[in-house]
Design an enzyme around this catalytic site. Structure first.
Site, short mmCIF file in Angstrom:
data_model
loop_
_atom_site.label_atom_id
_atom_site.label_comp_id
_atom_site.label_asym_id
_atom_site.label_seq_id
_atom_site.Cartn_x
_atom_site.Cartn_y
_atom_site.Cartn_z
N HIS A 86 0.82 -1.22 0.00
CA HIS A 86 0.00 0.00 0.00
C HIS A 86 0.85 1.26 0.00
O HIS A 86 0.40 2.33 -0.44
CB HIS A 86 -0.95 -0.01 1.20
CG HIS A 86 -2.27 0.64 0.94
ND1 HIS A 86 -2.41 1.79 0.17
CD2 HIS A 86 -3.53 0.32 1.33
CE1 HIS A 86 -3.68 2.13 0.12
NE2 HIS A 86 -4.39 1.25 0.80
N ASP A 123 -9.13 -8.10 -18.32
CA ASP A 123 -9.09 -9.27 -19.20
C ASP A 123 -7.63 -9.53 -19.58
O ASP A 123 -7.05 -8.80 -20.37
CB ASP A 123 -9.94 -8.98 -20.44
CG ASP A 123 -9.86 -10.08 -21.48
OD1 ASP A 123 -9.11 -11.06 -21.26
OD2 ASP A 123 -10.54 -9.96 -22.51
C1 LIG Z 1 -15.90 8.94 -0.87
C2 LIG Z 1 -16.56 8.00 -1.81
C3 LIG Z 1 -16.39 6.57 -1.31
C4 LIG Z 1 -18.06 8.36 -1.85
O1 LIG Z 1 -18.67 7.64 -2.85
P1 LIG Z 1 -20.08 8.08 -3.43
O2 LIG Z 1 -20.39 7.18 -4.56
O3 LIG Z 1 -21.06 8.15 -2.33
O4 LIG Z 1 -19.93 9.56 -3.86
P2 LIG Z 1 -19.38 10.19 -5.18
O5 LIG Z 1 -19.55 11.64 -5.04
O6 LIG Z 1 -18.01 9.65 -5.43
O7 LIG Z 1 -20.35 9.65 -6.32
C5 LIG Z 1 -21.68 10.08 -6.40
C6 LIG Z 1 -22.25 9.53 -7.67
O8 LIG Z 1 -21.42 9.83 -8.78
C7 LIG Z 1 -20.89 8.63 -9.38
N1 LIG Z 1 -19.42 8.80 -9.53
C8 LIG Z 1 -18.70 9.80 -9.05
N2 LIG Z 1 -17.41 9.71 -9.41
C9 LIG Z 1 -17.29 8.59 -10.14
C10 LIG Z 1 -16.22 7.96 -10.79
N3 LIG Z 1 -14.99 8.45 -10.82
N4 LIG Z 1 -16.46 6.82 -11.43
C11 LIG Z 1 -17.71 6.30 -11.43
N5 LIG Z 1 -18.75 6.88 -10.84
C12 LIG Z 1 -18.58 8.02 -10.21
C13 LIG Z 1 -21.20 7.51 -8.39
O9 LIG Z 1 -21.53 6.35 -9.14
C14 LIG Z 1 -22.38 8.02 -7.58
O10 LIG Z 1 -23.59 7.67 -8.15
P3 LIG Z 1 -24.48 6.46 -7.60
O11 LIG Z 1 -25.50 7.02 -6.68
O12 LIG Z 1 -25.09 5.84 -8.80
O13 LIG Z 1 -23.57 5.55 -6.90
C15 LIG Z 1 -16.02 8.09 -3.24
O14 LIG Z 1 -16.14 9.42 -3.74
C16 LIG Z 1 -14.60 7.63 -3.36
O15 LIG Z 1 -13.64 8.33 -3.04
N6 LIG Z 1 -14.41 6.38 -3.87
C17 LIG Z 1 -13.13 5.77 -4.07
C18 LIG Z 1 -12.62 5.19 -2.79
C19 LIG Z 1 -11.41 4.34 -3.01
O16 LIG Z 1 -10.53 4.65 -3.82
N7 LIG Z 1 -11.30 3.20 -2.32
C20 LIG Z 1 -10.21 2.29 -2.46
C21 LIG Z 1 -9.16 2.65 -1.43
S1 LIG Z 1 -7.68 1.65 -1.54
C22 LIG Z 1 -8.14 0.23 -0.76
O17 LIG Z 1 -9.26 0.07 -0.42
C23 LIG Z 1 -7.11 -0.72 -0.49
C24 LIG Z 1 -7.07 -0.98 0.97
O18 LIG Z 1 -6.88 -0.01 1.71
O19 LIG Z 1 -7.20 -2.14 1.39
#
Ligand SMILES: CC(C)(COP(=O)(O)OP(=O)(O)OC[C@H]1O[C@@H](n2cnc3c(N)ncnc32)[C@H](O)[C@@H]1OP(=O)(O)O)[C@@H](O)C(=O)NCCC(=O)NCCSC(=O)CC(=O)O
Length: 461
Positions: free
Chosen positions: A169, A401
Site C-alpha cells: 500500500h 481481461d
Molecule cells: C468517498 C466515496 C467513497 C463516496 O462515494 P459516493 O459514490 O457516495 O460519492 P461520489 O460523489 O463519489 O459519487 C456520487 C455519484 O457519482 C458517481 N461517480 C462519481 N465519481 C465517479 C467515478 N470516478 N467513477 C464512477 N462513478 C462516479 C457515483 O456512481 C455516484 O452515483 P451512484 O449514486 O449511482 O452511486 C467516493 O467518492 C470515493 O472516493 N471512492 C473511491 C474510494 C477508493 O478509492 N477506495 C479504495 C481505497 S484503496 C483500498 O481500499 C485498499 C485498501 O486499503 O485495502
C-alpha cells in the site's frame, strides 16, 4: 504466516523487469499520502479465469506472453519494480523514497493447484486457508527496504487459472494498482512485435511533486507515526492488536446486492429527513454495516456506538486537482459513528446511511481538514473494531481481461488482515449491483448471511 496449502505446488519463480533501458533511474520521495502506509502491508487481489487446458499448455502458449506484457507494463509502472528505502543521511529534509534503477524486477511465481477451481472461485464460504496459497508474497529483502509488487499465477489444470497481485500500500492506492493491472491486460492484448503498442492510455503519472504539501504534512504525519510506534522507526509496525490472520476457522465469502435492492435502499434512505448524500456506495456500506453488527452481536453487546472507516479518493477533490492517472496514494480516511441503539433497529440501515452520507458531505468543508490527527484516530479506534471498507466499485476490477475474457471472480484477500473489513466491487454481471467480500469466523459468516438474506420487510418486492 500460514503455510502453503498442500494443494498448491510452486513450479517456478521468475524475476520480471521493465525492458532494459526503458525505465528511468529515479528516486521518488514518498508523499504524506504514502508515508502513512509504511507500516502496513500489501493489498492483495486474486483474479480467477476459466482455462480448460493442462498446465503444459499454459506454460508453452500463455506464460511467455504474460511475462513479456508484464515487462512492458512495468516500463510505465516502473516504481512497482523499485523498493522503498529509508531516508539516507541525517538531513531533516530527507524522505523515504521509492528507489528505481535499471534492472529492477518483480517476483512472479508460477504454481499449480489441485484444488477445485469452481468452488474456490465461487461466492459461498470457503476456508480462507484454501485461497491463501494463491496469494503472492512480497519477498523479504533483508536490508530494510520494502519491495512493492509480487505476482503469482496458479494453474488449476483443465479448470482455470488465478492471477494473484500483491501491491504494497505504500506504493499506491487502488486507483493506481487497478490501473496497473488493466495496463498489463492491455499490453497482453497487444502484439509483442508492434513497437507502437502502449498500455492503457494515458499512462500513469509517476511524479510525486504534483502532491503539494504546503503545511508540511509529511513530517507531521511521520512524527505522529513515531509517537505511536512501539518497535523502532518506520517502517516498523505500529503497536496494533493482532489481526485475524491466524484465525483457523476463517472463511471468505461474497454477497451481491442487486440493483433493485440498491434502489429500494436509496428510496428509503432519501425519505429520511436528515438525508444529505445518498449513493450506491452509501447504501451498500450501510446495509453491510447493519448486517455485520447483527453477525457479531456478541462483540457489539454493551457498546454505545459502532464505527465505520473508509477511504476517500482525493485526486479530484484536491485544490488544484491531481490528474486521475497520478501514480501513488491519494486517499484520506473518513470516520463515521452511529449509536448502537439506532443501528440495531429494524431500519438501522437508514440511520447508518444518513450518518455515512453526512460524513461524505462534510468532506466539502476541506478535504485535508484535520489531517494531522487521522492516524491517531485510526489507531485509537482499533479496539472498537470499526467496520472498514476496502476497494471500490468505481475501479471495475471485472474489466481486467488478461487474455481469457472477464474474470469469473475477483477476490480481495487482504481484507483478512483487518477484522471487520468489507471489500467492495462492481457486480460482475454489469447490472449495477455491488459485490461485497468478507472474511469472518465461520459462525459469524453464517449469521451475516442470515442477516443479509433475510432482508427487512421494507426491502422485499
Ligand atoms: C468517498 C466515496 C467513497 C463516496 O462515494 P459516493 O459514490 O457516495 O460519492 P461520489 O460523489 O463519489 O459519487 C456520487 C455519484 O457519482 C458517481 N461517480 C462519481 N465519481 C465517479 C467515478 N470516478 N467513477 C464512477 N462513478 C462516479 C457515483 O456512481 C455516484 O452515483 P451512484 O449514486 O449511482 O452511486 C467516493 O467518492 C470515493 O472516493 N471512492 C473511491 C474510494 C477508493 O478509492 N477506495 C479504495 C481505497 S484503496 C483500498 O481500499 C485498499 C485498501 O486499503 O485495502
Amino acid at each position: 504466516m500460514a503455510s502453503l496449502p498442500s494443494s498448491v505446488t510452486v513450479l517456478d519463480r521468475f524475476q520480471v523487469s521493465p525492458p532494459p533501458g526503458s525505465a528511468p533511474n529515479a528516486s521518488l520521495p514518498l508523499t504524506f499520502f504514502d508515508v502513512v502506509w509504511l507500516p502496513t502491508g500489501p493489498v492483495e487481489r486474486i483474479f480467477f479465469y476459466p482455462f480448460p487446458h493442462p498446465t503444459s499448455h499454459f506454460v508453452s502458449h500463455h506464460l511467455p506472453s504474460l511475462k513479456s506484457s508484464l515487462s512492458r507494463a512495468l516500463r510505465h509502472f516502473y516504481p512497482l519494480a523499485g523498493r522503498v528505502v529509508p531516508p539516507c543521511g541525517p538531513s531533516p529534509e530527507a524522505k523515504f523514497q521509492i528507489r528505481c534503477s535499471d534492472g529492477d524486477s518483480v517476483s512472479l511465481t508460477l504454481a499449480e493447484s489441485s484444488d477445485d477451481f469452481r468452488q474456490l472461485s465461487g461466492d459461498q464460504p470457503r476456508g480462507f486457508g484454501r485461497v491463501y496459497g494463491l496469494i503472492p508474497q512480497l519477498p523479504p529483502t533483508g536490508d530494510g527496504s520494502i519491495p512493492l509488487l509480487a505476482l503469482q499465477i496458479t494453474v488449476f489444470p483443465d479448470q482455470g487459472v488465478s492471477i494473484g497481485v500483491a501491491v504494497h500500500h505504500v506504493a499506491c492506492d487502488d486507483s493506481s494498482s487497478i490501473h496497473f493491472v488493466k495496463s498489463w491486460a492491455a499490453a497482453a492484448a497487444c502484439s509483442v512485435e508492434d513497437p507502437s503498442e502502449s498500455p492503457l492510455s494515458p499512462p500513469p503519472l509517476c511524479d510525486p511533486t504534483v502532491i503539494a504539501d504546503p503545511d508540511g504534512l509529511y513530517y507531521k504525519i511521520l512524527t505522529e507515526m513515531q509517537n505511536l510506534k512501539s518497535a523502532g522507526p518506520p517502517p516498523a509496525p505500529l503497536d496494533l492488536p493482532p489481526v485475524g490472520a491466524e484465525q483457523g476457522d476463517a472463511v471468505i465469502a461474497s454477497f451481491l446486492i442487486g440493483r433493485e435492492q440498491i434502489d429500494r435502499l436509496k428510496q428509503g434512505a432519501m425519505a429520511r429527513a436528515g438525508a444529505t448524500h445518498v449513493s450506491t456506495f452509501v447504501v451498500a456500506c450501510a446495509f453491510a454495516w447493519a448486517c455485520l453488527v447483527k453477525a457479531q452481536a456478541g462483540f457489539y453487546a454493551g457498546k454505545k456506538s459502532a464505527h465505520l472507516l473508509f477511504s476517500v479518493e482525493c485526486r479530484g477533490r484536491l485544490e488544484p486537482p491531481v490528474p486521475a492517472g497520478y501514480f501513488g496514494n491519494c486517499l484520506r480516511p473518513c470516520f463515521v459513528e452511529v449509536s448502537m441503539s439506532d443501528l440495531i433497529k429494524d431500519d438501522g440501515v437508514f440511520a447508518a446511511a444518513e450518518a455515512i452520507g453526512r460524513a461524505i458531505k462534510e468532506l466539502e468543508h476541506g478535504i485535508l481538514k484535520g489531517a494531522e490527527g487521522w492516524l491517531e484516530k485510526i489507531v485509537s479506534l482499533t479496539a472498537e473494531r470499526p467496520m472498514s471498507i476496502a476497494g471500490s466499485p468505481r475501479y471495475r476490477v471485472y474489466d481486467a481481461d488478461l487474455g481469457w475474457g472477464r474474470p469469473i471472480k475477483v477476490e480481495m484477500t487482504s481484507i483478512e488482515k483487518t477484522p471487520g473489513t468489507v471489500s467492495l466491487a462492481e457486480s460482475r454481471d454489469g447490472g449495477g449491483g455491488i459485490e461485497m467480500g468478507l472474511v469472518l469466523p465461520e459462525k459469524d459468516m453464517d449469521e451475516f448471511a442470515r442477516a443479509f438474506l433475510v432482508a427487512p420487510s421494507f426491502l422485499e418486492t
